[in-house]
Design a protein around this motif. Structure first.
Motif, PDB file in Angstrom:
ATOM      1  N   LEU A   1      43.803  38.877  34.180  1.00  0.00           N
ATOM      2  CA  LEU A   1      44.865  37.906  34.456  1.00  0.00           C
ATOM      3  C   LEU A   1      44.333  36.744  35.293  1.00  0.00           C
ATOM      4  O   LEU A   1      44.708  35.589  35.082  1.00  0.00           O
ATOM      5  CB  LEU A   1      46.034  38.580  35.164  1.00  0.00           C
ATOM      6  CG  LEU A   1      46.901  39.492  34.309  1.00  0.00           C
ATOM      7  CD1 LEU A   1      47.895  40.246  35.187  1.00  0.00           C
ATOM      8  CD2 LEU A   1      47.628  38.698  33.251  1.00  0.00           C
ATOM      9  N   ARG A   2      43.456  37.054  36.208  1.00  0.00           N
ATOM     10  CA  ARG A   2      42.842  36.014  37.038  1.00  0.00           C
ATOM     11  C   ARG A   2      41.983  35.090  36.177  1.00  0.00           C
ATOM     12  O   ARG A   2      41.985  33.875  36.351  1.00  0.00           O
ATOM     13  CB  ARG A   2      42.026  36.683  38.133  1.00  0.00           C
ATOM     14  CG  ARG A   2      41.258  35.750  38.975  1.00  0.00           C
ATOM     15  CD  ARG A   2      42.044  35.309  40.130  1.00  0.00           C
ATOM     16  NE  ARG A   2      41.070  34.616  40.974  1.00  0.00           N
ATOM     17  CZ  ARG A   2      41.381  33.687  41.794  1.00  0.00           C
ATOM     18  NH1 ARG A   2      42.620  33.382  41.960  1.00  0.00           N
ATOM     19  NH2 ARG A   2      40.480  33.085  42.497  1.00  0.00           N
TER      20      ARG A   2
ATOM     21  N   SER B   1      47.936  33.844  44.720  1.00  0.00           N
ATOM     22  CA  SER B   1      49.226  33.935  45.406  1.00  0.00           C
ATOM     23  C   SER B   1      50.239  34.742  44.586  1.00  0.00           C
ATOM     24  O   SER B   1      51.095  35.424  45.149  1.00  0.00           O
ATOM     25  CB  SER B   1      49.777  32.538  45.698  1.00  0.00           C
ATOM     26  OG  SER B   1      50.001  31.835  44.492  1.00  0.00           O
ATOM     27  N   GLU B   2      50.129  34.673  43.271  1.00  0.00           N
ATOM     28  CA  GLU B   2      51.020  35.459  42.411  1.00  0.00           C
ATOM     29  C   GLU B   2      50.725  36.955  42.555  1.00  0.00           C
ATOM     30  O   GLU B   2      51.635  37.784  42.591  1.00  0.00           O
ATOM     31  CB  GLU B   2      50.859  35.018  40.953  1.00  0.00           C
ATOM     32  CG  GLU B   2      51.877  35.609  40.020  1.00  0.00           C
ATOM     33  CD  GLU B   2      53.279  35.080  40.268  1.00  0.00           C
ATOM     34  OE1 GLU B   2      54.235  35.793  39.908  1.00  0.00           O
ATOM     35  OE2 GLU B   2      53.436  33.984  40.825  1.00  0.00           O
ATOM     36  N   PHE B   3      49.447  37.295  42.651  1.00  0.00           N
ATOM     37  CA  PHE B   3      49.072  38.698  42.873  1.00  0.00           C
ATOM     38  C   PHE B   3      49.598  39.188  44.218  1.00  0.00           C
ATOM     39  O   PHE B   3      50.073  40.314  44.343  1.00  0.00           O
ATOM     40  CB  PHE B   3      47.553  38.872  42.821  1.00  0.00           C
ATOM     41  CG  PHE B   3      46.952  38.642  41.474  1.00  0.00           C
ATOM     42  CD1 PHE B   3      47.467  39.258  40.351  1.00  0.00           C
ATOM     43  CD2 PHE B   3      45.861  37.809  41.326  1.00  0.00           C
ATOM     44  CE1 PHE B   3      46.905  39.050  39.106  1.00  0.00           C
ATOM     45  CE2 PHE B   3      45.288  37.591  40.090  1.00  0.00           C
ATOM     46  CZ  PHE B   3      45.817  38.209  38.973  1.00  0.00           C
TER      47      PHE B   3
ATOM     48  N   VAL C   1      36.210  35.998  39.737  1.00  0.00           N
ATOM     49  CA  VAL C   1      35.679  35.799  38.396  1.00  0.00           C
ATOM     50  C   VAL C   1      34.375  36.558  38.204  1.00  0.00           C
ATOM     51  O   VAL C   1      34.149  37.191  37.172  1.00  0.00           O
ATOM     52  CB  VAL C   1      35.521  34.290  38.106  1.00  0.00           C
ATOM     53  CG1 VAL C   1      34.865  34.063  36.768  1.00  0.00           C
ATOM     54  CG2 VAL C   1      36.855  33.579  38.187  1.00  0.00           C
ATOM     55  N   THR C   2      33.507  36.535  39.212  1.00  0.00           N
ATOM     56  CA  THR C   2      32.211  37.194  39.071  1.00  0.00           C
ATOM     57  C   THR C   2      32.352  38.715  38.981  1.00  0.00           C
ATOM     58  O   THR C   2      31.637  39.357  38.223  1.00  0.00           O
ATOM     59  CB  THR C   2      31.286  36.843  40.255  1.00  0.00           C
ATOM     60  OG1 THR C   2      31.952  37.177  41.466  1.00  0.00           O
ATOM     61  CG2 THR C   2      30.950  35.383  40.238  1.00  0.00           C
ATOM     62  N   SER C   3      33.284  39.295  39.729  1.00  0.00           N
ATOM     63  CA  SER C   3      33.452  40.752  39.662  1.00  0.00           C
ATOM     64  C   SER C   3      34.096  41.171  38.352  1.00  0.00           C
ATOM     65  O   SER C   3      33.821  42.250  37.833  1.00  0.00           O
ATOM     66  CB  SER C   3      34.278  41.261  40.842  1.00  0.00           C
ATOM     67  OG  SER C   3      35.596  40.783  40.781  1.00  0.00           O
ATOM     68  N   THR C   4      34.937  40.322  37.773  1.00  0.00           N
ATOM     69  CA  THR C   4      35.569  40.652  36.497  1.00  0.00           C
ATOM     70  C   THR C   4      34.595  40.450  35.344  1.00  0.00           C
ATOM     71  O   THR C   4      34.613  41.214  34.377  1.00  0.00           O
ATOM     72  CB  THR C   4      36.811  39.777  36.285  1.00  0.00           C
ATOM     73  OG1 THR C   4      37.667  39.933  37.400  1.00  0.00           O
ATOM     74  CG2 THR C   4      37.548  40.161  35.036  1.00  0.00           C
ATOM     75  N   ARG C   5      33.735  39.486  35.443  1.00  0.00           N
ATOM     76  CA  ARG C   5      32.783  39.199  34.381  1.00  0.00           C
ATOM     77  C   ARG C   5      31.858  40.388  34.134  1.00  0.00           C
ATOM     78  O   ARG C   5      31.495  40.677  33.000  1.00  0.00           O
ATOM     79  CB  ARG C   5      31.951  37.966  34.756  1.00  0.00           C
ATOM     80  CG  ARG C   5      31.115  37.458  33.619  1.00  0.00           C
ATOM     81  CD  ARG C   5      30.372  36.202  34.002  1.00  0.00           C
ATOM     82  NE  ARG C   5      31.274  35.192  34.502  1.00  0.00           N
ATOM     83  CZ  ARG C   5      30.957  34.328  35.466  1.00  0.00           C
ATOM     84  NH1 ARG C   5      29.756  34.336  35.994  1.00  0.00           N
ATOM     85  NH2 ARG C   5      31.819  33.444  35.861  1.00  0.00           N
ATOM     86  N   PHE C   6      31.462  41.083  35.186  1.00  0.00           N
ATOM     87  CA  PHE C   6      30.540  42.207  35.023  1.00  0.00           C
ATOM     88  C   PHE C   6      31.250  43.532  34.852  1.00  0.00           C
ATOM     89  O   PHE C   6      30.625  44.563  34.811  1.00  0.00           O
ATOM     90  CB  PHE C   6      29.601  42.263  36.217  1.00  0.00           C
ATOM     91  CG  PHE C   6      28.725  41.052  36.328  1.00  0.00           C
ATOM     92  CD1 PHE C   6      27.780  40.791  35.360  1.00  0.00           C
ATOM     93  CD2 PHE C   6      28.878  40.160  37.375  1.00  0.00           C
ATOM     94  CE1 PHE C   6      26.975  39.664  35.438  1.00  0.00           C
ATOM     95  CE2 PHE C   6      28.089  39.040  37.461  1.00  0.00           C
ATOM     96  CZ  PHE C   6      27.143  38.790  36.501  1.00  0.00           C
ATOM     97  N   GLU C   7      32.529  43.528  34.718  1.00  0.00           N
ATOM     98  CA  GLU C   7      33.322  44.761  34.587  1.00  0.00           C
ATOM     99  C   GLU C   7      33.122  45.354  33.203  1.00  0.00           C
ATOM    100  O   GLU C   7      33.202  44.852  32.188  1.00  0.00           O
ATOM    101  CB  GLU C   7      34.794  44.463  34.852  1.00  0.00           C
ATOM    102  CG  GLU C   7      35.688  45.651  34.733  1.00  0.00           C
ATOM    103  CD  GLU C   7      35.413  46.754  35.724  1.00  0.00           C
ATOM    104  OE1 GLU C   7      35.730  47.906  35.394  1.00  0.00           O
ATOM    105  OE2 GLU C   7      34.877  46.496  36.793  1.00  0.00           O
TER     106      GLU C   7
END
Length: 143
Positions: free
Chosen positions: A51-52, A59-61, A137-143
């Motif tokens: 979602l990010r 702020s929505e989170f 973004v960086t933590s989600t990219r490597f997920e």
């Protein structure tokens, strides 16, 4: 035979012990709320990260996590306060045949409620750091 001063002193001591019990229970509950909030973020790390990536602001989170914590907390506080007053009234009516009534609590009780609310808010705020770190973004990219 006990004097009136002995009764007043024991009543004050019992009141102090009850406020101490409220404080300990509130601290444990706030700590548990913080842990469950962080666990909820970690459990939904992938979904929140996606979602990010799609552009949802942090702020929505924060608002979502605040609602998830506030709604059950307010429901439990309202229910337990209402039931506590009903039980206290039933005990007074049953034991004293209606000769005593319940008045407003002393100011220390209201102070204890404000401190409890502040601890609950601080427990929710502690999850905000986990939201930002786990949805980058960086933590989600490597997920």
């Amino acid at each position: 035979m006990r004097s009136v001063d002995d009764v007043d002193n024991s009543s004050a001591l019992l009141g102090l012990l009850s406020y101490l019990g409220i404080g300990v229970a509130t601290f444990i509950a706030a700590f548990s709320l913080a842990i469950s909030g962080v666990a909820a973020v970690l459990d939904r790390k992938r979904v929140l990260g996606l979602l990010r990536l799609l552009g949802m602001p942090v702020s929505e989170f924060r608002r979502i996590v605040s609602y998830e914590a506030a709604v059950p907390l307010l429901a439990v506080v309202a229910l337990s306060s209402g039931l506590g007053l009903i039980v206290a009234q039933l005990i007074l009516v049953g034991l004293t045949n209606g000769s005593r009534t319940i008045g407003w609590p002393d100011p220390l009780f209201l102070v204890a409620l404000v401190i409890s609310a502040a601890l609950a808010v601080s427990a929710v705020v502690t999850t905000f750091g986990a939201i930002r770190r786990k949805t980058e973004v960086t933590s989600t990219r490597f997920e």
